[in-house]
Design a protein around this motif. Sequence first.
Motif, PDB file in Angstrom:
ATOM      1  N   LEU A 192      35.536   0.331 -47.959  1.00 34.16           N
ATOM      2  CA  LEU A 192      34.640   0.733 -48.272  1.00 34.16           C
ATOM      3  C   LEU A 192      34.355   1.037 -50.162  1.00 34.16           C
ATOM      4  CD1 LEU A 192      33.322   3.620 -46.180  1.00 34.16           C
ATOM      5  CD2 LEU A 192      32.344   0.791 -46.456  1.00 34.16           C
ATOM      6  N   ASN A 193      33.325   0.701 -50.501  1.00 36.41           N
ATOM      7  CA  ASN A 193      33.433   0.728 -52.149  1.00 36.41           C
ATOM      8  C   ASN A 193      33.277   2.453 -52.210  1.00 36.41           C
ATOM      9  OD1 ASN A 193      30.879   2.050 -51.921  1.00 36.41           O
ATOM     10  ND2 ASN A 193      29.944  -0.433 -52.004  1.00 36.41           N
ATOM     11  N   ALA A 194      33.265   2.684 -53.737  1.00 33.90           N
ATOM     12  CA  ALA A 194      33.203   3.759 -54.594  1.00 33.90           C
ATOM     13  C   ALA A 194      31.724   4.521 -53.955  1.00 33.90           C
ATOM     14  CB  ALA A 194      33.812   3.857 -56.392  1.00 33.90           C
ATOM     15  N   TYR A 195      31.314   3.990 -53.814  1.00 30.12           N
ATOM     16  CA  TYR A 195      29.558   4.528 -52.963  1.00 30.12           C
ATOM     17  C   TYR A 195      30.066   4.622 -51.373  1.00 30.12           C
ATOM     18  CZ  TYR A 195      29.372   2.260 -57.761  1.00 30.12           C
ATOM     19  OH  TYR A 195      29.499   2.032 -59.071  1.00 30.12           O
ATOM     20  N   GLY A 196      31.194   4.286 -50.813  1.00 25.44           N
ATOM     21  CA  GLY A 196      30.680   5.259 -49.796  1.00 25.44           C
ATOM     22  C   GLY A 196      30.376   4.078 -48.436  1.00 25.44           C
ATOM     23  N   ARG A 197      29.627   2.809 -48.856  1.00 29.24           N
ATOM     24  CA  ARG A 197      29.007   1.660 -48.473  1.00 29.24           C
ATOM     25  C   ARG A 197      30.704   0.204 -48.524  1.00 29.24           C
ATOM     26  NH1 ARG A 197      24.813   4.134 -51.411  1.00 29.24           N
ATOM     27  NH2 ARG A 197      25.119   3.112 -52.883  1.00 29.24           N
TER      28      ARG A 197
END
Length: 212
Positions: free
Chosen positions: A27-32
């Motif tokens: 996942l990316n840093a934004y949880g997506r």
Amino acid sequence: IFSIWGTFEVISGKYFLFENEDFIFRLNAYGRHYPGTAFTNTNDLAQYLAILLPLTSMIFWNKKFLTLHNILIILTNTLTFFVIFNSASYLGMISFVGTWMIFICGYFFKQKSSLIFLFLTFGIVACGAAYVEYSTGIIGEFIKQSISIDTSAGYFTGRVAIYSSLIEIALKHPFGGFGNAYGMTGAPHNLFLFIMCDFGIITAVLFALGLL
């Protein structure tokens, strides 16, 4: 198409063509999830959208502001920024927002009667950004990540080795060592150094000056 496709990937984590294992399993840093669509890298998708969409939107922008045509353009660009944002491509985000800011300022300055609307719009955006920063701190973190470089990270150490090799080859073959850029490094990862290495220093200078 790429904006809708990328949004689907960000939300669902399901991919049809994107197979880059550096991104599809985390996942990316934004949880997506990272978007990739038909590209080999998330940065490639972000750069494609950041370059293409603002410019084409400007071409097709209707002089009458509140039209269905313009609303569709705004919605499409909003969706596109969501995709670019989740690609974690800082340069893509800066390019996308910067291009639009130049266009918006130019548009409203031509419509002198709309200057008040311009300042009101920027005021609303500034207040919204201040609230988001106060609530989440994400804007400050984004700026920090954009201007800071982790010299111990793999992307930095790997690129240093590649760029050093390209410069060394270019100095050995100042008039061009055709094919050496990919042959010696695998992938140059820098357009200007690639041109300097394969087509010579003079060609690279002319390209950098916009003469080629």
